[in-house]
Write an enzyme that holds these catalytic residues in place. Structure first.
Site, PDB file in Angstrom:
ATOM      1  N   HIS A  24      -7.621  -3.841  10.264  1.00  0.00           N
ATOM      2  CA  HIS A  24      -7.495  -3.601   9.002  1.00  0.00           C
ATOM      3  C   HIS A  24      -6.258  -4.457   8.414  1.00  0.00           C
ATOM      4  O   HIS A  24      -5.166  -4.792   9.398  1.00  0.00           O
ATOM      5  CB  HIS A  24      -7.145  -2.038   8.597  1.00  0.00           C
ATOM      6  CG  HIS A  24      -6.075  -1.415   9.156  1.00  0.00           C
ATOM      7  ND1 HIS A  24      -5.854  -0.134   9.602  1.00  0.00           N
ATOM      8  CD2 HIS A  24      -4.693  -1.893   9.034  1.00  0.00           C
ATOM      9  CE1 HIS A  24      -4.657   0.096   9.997  1.00  0.00           C
ATOM     10  NE2 HIS A  24      -3.768  -0.803   9.650  1.00  0.00           N
ATOM     11  N   ASP A  56       0.638  -1.389  -0.071  1.00  0.00           N
ATOM     12  CA  ASP A  56      -0.015  -0.076  -0.059  1.00  0.00           C
ATOM     13  C   ASP A  56       1.054   1.266   0.149  1.00  0.00           C
ATOM     14  O   ASP A  56       2.095   1.303   0.162  1.00  0.00           O
ATOM     15  CB  ASP A  56      -0.930  -0.136   1.233  1.00  0.00           C
ATOM     16  CG  ASP A  56      -0.353  -0.428   2.514  1.00  0.00           C
ATOM     17  OD1 ASP A  56       1.033  -0.425   2.443  1.00  0.00           O
ATOM     18  OD2 ASP A  56      -1.158  -0.776   3.404  1.00  0.00           O
ATOM     19  N   ASN A  99      -7.606  -1.989  14.560  1.00  0.00           N
ATOM     20  CA  ASN A  99      -9.239  -2.096  14.241  1.00  0.00           C
ATOM     21  C   ASN A  99      -9.116  -3.513  13.316  1.00  0.00           C
ATOM     22  O   ASN A  99     -10.309  -3.668  12.747  1.00  0.00           O
ATOM     23  CB  ASN A  99      -9.566  -0.872  13.699  1.00  0.00           C
ATOM     24  CG  ASN A  99      -9.045  -0.651  12.180  1.00  0.00           C
ATOM     25  OD1 ASN A  99      -8.192  -1.229  11.999  1.00  0.00           O
ATOM     26  ND2 ASN A  99      -9.366   0.609  11.819  1.00  0.00           N
ATOM     27  N   GLU A 104      -9.869  -1.147   5.548  1.00  0.00           N
ATOM     28  CA  GLU A 104     -10.446  -1.042   6.681  1.00  0.00           C
ATOM     29  C   GLU A 104     -11.574  -1.730   6.874  1.00  0.00           C
ATOM     30  O   GLU A 104     -12.074  -2.469   6.144  1.00  0.00           O
ATOM     31  CB  GLU A 104     -10.922   0.749   6.564  1.00  0.00           C
ATOM     32  CG  GLU A 104      -9.554   1.722   6.433  1.00  0.00           C
ATOM     33  CD  GLU A 104      -8.730   1.786   7.939  1.00  0.00           C
ATOM     34  OE1 GLU A 104      -8.836   0.925   8.703  1.00  0.00           O
ATOM     35  OE2 GLU A 104      -8.056   2.873   8.037  1.00  0.00           O
TER      36      GLU A 104
END
Ligand code: F6R
Length: 236
Positions: free
Chosen positions: A134, A67, A132, A139
């Site tokens: 991801h 990414d 979280n 996400e």
């Protein structure tokens, strides 16, 4: 998903690097998707030592960056490409044209995303985990078949990105390899270290498999290992 817990951070670094050397020996043309973040950096440093001592070679292999942040200048040291180059790519024997990165600053980002990755999919995908859940910049709420694409970052991801920069102009979006190509990889290693990852590791293993917790989707993958050190694996 196999949960493999190493007794110490040092053992984790050595263990994962040893697996990686084996994969490169078995398939010198290995196609890999690699993250940055802080978690994998000690493994990259161990692989650099392995190449220097003649115990591993990337000379026929290829790498794709997982990414990249948007709106970050190309020469910013916190840019994910620059981090991966500094800690691995520039210090190993990879061919110059065997290393691929998404460049969100170019106007053809959608095209880049469509063409990104090896023709037959990735042989090996390494991933870190966000607090979280991801994966890359996928996400919570990302579809299991999501393609490589532009994404908006959640507030907690933006706050966590502050660790990578020496200024406060934090990225709010990025481009990421999608959950589709990640889950299609032949082999996936999910990496987690330190006590701050213990809660999310427990949720990945125990919570319902759910797109709201992207890392839980890896439990459906036939060849995925969750590789943790003692602290990250303290609450299985
Ligand atoms: C980085 C990436 C992120 C990180 C994750 C964990 O390329 O894709 O998903 O893997 O945010 O980051 P660290 O390792 O810094 O805790």
């Amino acid at each position: 998903m196999n949960l493999i817990r190493f007794d110490s951070h040092r053992a984790w670094v050595r263990g994962v690097a040893s697996w990686w050397r084996d994969r490169l020996r078995l398939n010198p043309q290995l196609t890999m998707c690699l993250p940055t973040g802080l978690t994998p950096l000690p493994i990259y440093e161990e692989m650099v030592r392995s190449v220097r001592s003649g115990h591993a070679s990337f000379s026929q292999a290829s790498i794709w960056g997982l990414d990249e942040f948007g709106d970050i200048p190309r020469d910013d040291p916190g840019r994910l490409e620059n981090t991966l180059r500094r800690h691995l790519v520039d210090a190993i024997d990879l061919a110059p044209d065997a290393c691929h990165f998404l460049d969100p600053s170019r106007p053809d980002l959608d095209d880049q995303c469509r063409r990104f990755g090896p023709a037959g999919g990735f042989d090996l995908v390494l991933l870190g985990i966000g607090a979280n859940g991801h994966l890359g910049m996928n996400e919570p709420g990302s579809a299991a078949d999501s393609p490589t694409r532009r994404v908006e970052l959640h507030d907690s991801t933006i706050a966590a990105a502050a660790r990578y920069f020496d200024h406060d102009r934090l990225p709010r979006w990025g481009a990421t390899v999608g959950l589709g190509p990640i889950l299609s990889g032949n082999e996936v290693w999910l990496l987690a270290t330190g006590a701050s990852k213990a809660d999310i590791v427990r949720r990945i293993v125990r919570d319902e498999i759910n797109e709201e917790l992207p890392a839980s989707l890896l439990r459906r993958h036939a060849n995925c290992s969750l590789l943790v050190d003692a602290d990250a694996g303290a609450r299985p």
